[in-house]
Design a protein around this motif. Sequence first.
Motif, short mmCIF file in Angstrom:
data_model
loop_
_atom_site.label_atom_id
_atom_site.label_comp_id
_atom_site.label_asym_id
_atom_site.label_seq_id
_atom_site.Cartn_x
_atom_site.Cartn_y
_atom_site.Cartn_z
N LEU A 1 10.53 -11.65 -1.70
CA LEU A 1 10.59 -9.87 -2.56
C LEU A 1 11.77 -10.65 -2.64
CD1 LEU A 1 11.00 -7.41 -2.00
CD2 LEU A 1 12.48 -6.77 -0.30
N GLU B 1 1.76 10.10 3.21
CA GLU B 1 1.08 9.05 2.61
C GLU B 1 0.14 9.42 1.63
OE1 GLU B 1 1.17 5.77 5.62
OE2 GLU B 1 3.30 5.32 5.54
N GLN C 1 8.83 1.04 -7.93
CA GLN C 1 8.85 0.02 -7.19
C GLN C 1 9.72 0.43 -6.93
OE1 GLN C 1 6.02 -1.56 -7.21
NE2 GLN C 1 4.87 0.63 -6.86
N THR D 1 13.23 0.36 -4.01
CA THR D 1 13.23 0.30 -2.65
C THR D 1 13.85 1.43 -2.32
OG1 THR D 1 15.31 -1.07 -3.01
CG2 THR D 1 13.14 -2.90 -2.92
N ASP E 1 6.19 3.58 -3.67
CA ASP E 1 5.66 2.84 -2.87
C ASP E 1 7.23 1.52 -2.93
OD1 ASP E 1 4.61 -0.16 -2.05
OD2 ASP E 1 3.63 -0.45 -4.09
N GLU F 1 8.12 -0.07 -0.08
CA GLU F 1 7.75 -1.85 0.07
C GLU F 1 6.51 -2.30 -0.83
OE1 GLU F 1 8.14 -2.49 2.66
OE2 GLU F 1 9.16 -0.35 3.37
N ASN F 2 6.84 -2.10 -1.74
CA ASN F 2 6.05 -3.41 -3.60
C ASN F 2 4.86 -3.60 -3.39
OD1 ASN F 2 8.22 -3.16 -5.44
ND2 ASN F 2 9.31 -3.31 -3.54
N HIS F 3 4.02 -2.93 -2.76
CA HIS F 3 2.47 -3.44 -2.24
C HIS F 3 1.62 -3.56 -3.25
CE1 HIS F 3 2.39 -2.25 2.33
NE2 HIS F 3 3.30 -1.43 2.21
#
Length: 194
Positions: free
Chosen positions: A2, A69, A118, A120, A143, A145-147
């Motif tokens: 991360l 989601e 993106q 967090t 997102d 979690e930055n997938h």
Amino acid sequence: MLLLLTAGLAACDRQSPPAGQANASMSDEVPASGNAASKEDGAFNYRLDRSKAGTPAPTFAFQNPDGGETTLQDFAGKPMLVNLWATWCTPCVAEMPTLDRIAATYGPKGLAVLTISQDTQGEKAVKPFFAKHDLPHLKGWADPENHFGFDYATGLLPTTVLYDAQGKEMVRVIGAMDWEGAEAKALIDAAMAS
């Protein structure tokens, strides 16, 4: 991991691209520079990357504007423009109005325009941003979690990926683009024709 992503993405807040950004390091990348003025540096700067063309859209979940989601597969059968951005990223914010106008024009014709933050902090950062900015045709996807950032692995925000109606990647736009310019419209028209 991360920490590495955060350090890499921090470059997007610069007034000009990092050294070497405009130079294509892969044979399928095409350096480009838009001619429309942005608020901050006078031009949108980006490069095109077709090296992942044909790759299926990722399947992981991200936050929808209501806090639930969703996945990209929920948009099956539609071409998609997936834009990764962050509230603190100056070039990202500069291109948002052009994305909003593209969503107004192409959304009714079937293009899904997904601006996926993106940040967090997820919706805690996204909701105030959308409340402050006049972007009526965009929604605040997140997102935290930055997938997507890890999956696309460009190391730069904004990054936008165009998918055809079958969910296959067509092209990546790494950097900020004027989405109303001729080159952007050609990319979108190709996705719409898929």
